[in-house]
Design an enzyme around this catalytic site. Structure first.
Site, PDB file in Angstrom:
ATOM      1  N   HIS A  78       0.929  -1.260   0.021  1.00 50.55           N
ATOM      2  CA  HIS A  78      -0.055   0.087   0.005  1.00 50.55           C
ATOM      3  C   HIS A  78       0.825   1.470   0.061  1.00 50.55           C
ATOM      4  O   HIS A  78       0.395   2.330   0.248  1.00 50.55           O
ATOM      5  CB  HIS A  78      -0.873   0.014   1.312  1.00 50.55           C
ATOM      6  CG  HIS A  78      -1.967  -0.943   1.220  1.00 50.55           C
ATOM      7  ND1 HIS A  78      -2.972  -1.189   0.221  1.00 50.55           N
ATOM      8  CD2 HIS A  78      -2.291  -2.084   2.074  1.00 50.55           C
ATOM      9  CE1 HIS A  78      -3.731  -2.380   0.485  1.00 50.55           C
ATOM     10  NE2 HIS A  78      -3.083  -2.922   1.385  1.00 50.55           N
ATOM     11  N   SER A  96      -4.253  -7.191  -1.292  1.00 56.04           N
ATOM     12  CA  SER A  96      -4.974  -6.188  -0.423  1.00 56.04           C
ATOM     13  C   SER A  96      -5.310  -4.917  -1.423  1.00 56.04           C
ATOM     14  O   SER A  96      -4.779  -4.452  -1.997  1.00 56.04           O
ATOM     15  CB  SER A  96      -4.230  -5.899   0.847  1.00 56.04           C
ATOM     16  OG  SER A  96      -5.060  -4.920   1.628  1.00 56.04           O
ATOM     17  N   GLU A 133      -6.142   1.260  -5.331  1.00 51.53           N
ATOM     18  CA  GLU A 133      -5.030   0.578  -5.656  1.00 51.53           C
ATOM     19  C   GLU A 133      -5.374  -0.924  -5.173  1.00 51.53           C
ATOM     20  O   GLU A 133      -6.219  -1.287  -4.201  1.00 51.53           O
ATOM     21  CB  GLU A 133      -3.860   1.139  -5.038  1.00 51.53           C
ATOM     22  CG  GLU A 133      -3.997   1.415  -3.146  1.00 51.53           C
ATOM     23  CD  GLU A 133      -3.525   0.283  -2.581  1.00 51.53           C
ATOM     24  OE1 GLU A 133      -2.800  -0.593  -3.079  1.00 51.53           O
ATOM     25  OE2 GLU A 133      -3.555   0.353  -1.222  1.00 51.53           O
TER      26      GLU A 133
END
Length: 157
Positions: free
Chosen positions: A48, A96, A122
């Protein structure tokens, strides 16, 4: 890493599955965002971190199971090259999602937040996904490692 070796795919989210943060994504939750952004508008990151792009998503779509993704790692990016080796070895297989909630509802009985609509920014490769079932299922056109294939098969039961 060349050709198909740059590619991987899997499920970044599964409908109806409660993650470790007590969120559950409803079917259709990504529909509006994907119509607006398309795969090109969803970033492929490491853990992330917006400072660590790895390549591009070539496909991001909802199906009956969840949010399917297919990505191509950029072999010119040192971190992507390292992660490709870890993906092929089976040492890395987590996915994720990064998003902003647009509509949700908390179930008063279970305290689970049901995500009805989200703006998907994302999808990251991660070591430990918040949704443990969100995993890479194929690398370089071949099924992921035996451990991942076994996990995917048992989750389908």
């Amino acid at each position: 890493m060349t050709g198909d070796q740059d590619m991987f795919e899997g499920y970044a989210s599964l409908f109806g599955a409660v993650d470790l943060g007590r969120d559950l994504v409803e079917p259709g939750a990504f529909r509006e965002s994907l119509a607006k952004r398309g795969a090109a508008g969803v970033k492929l990151l490491w853990q992330h971190d917006p400072a660590q792009p790895l390549g591009v998503w070539t496909a991001v779509r909802e199906d009956a199971r969840g949010l399917f993704v297919r990505g191509r790692l950029n072999p010119e990016v040192a971190r992507a090259k390292e992660l490709a080796a870890l993906l092929r070895q089976g040492a890395l297989d987590g996915l994720s999602i990064g998003y902003r909630v647009l509509r949700s509802k908390i179930d008063p009985a279970t305290k689970v937040r049901r995500l009805i609509a989200v703006d998907l920014w994302e999808v990251s490769l991660v070591t430990f996904p918040l949704l443990p079932q969100a995993r890479v299922t194929a690398v370089g056109g071949a099924p992921a490692t035996p451990a991942a294939a076994i996990r995917a098969a048992t989750e389908a039961l």
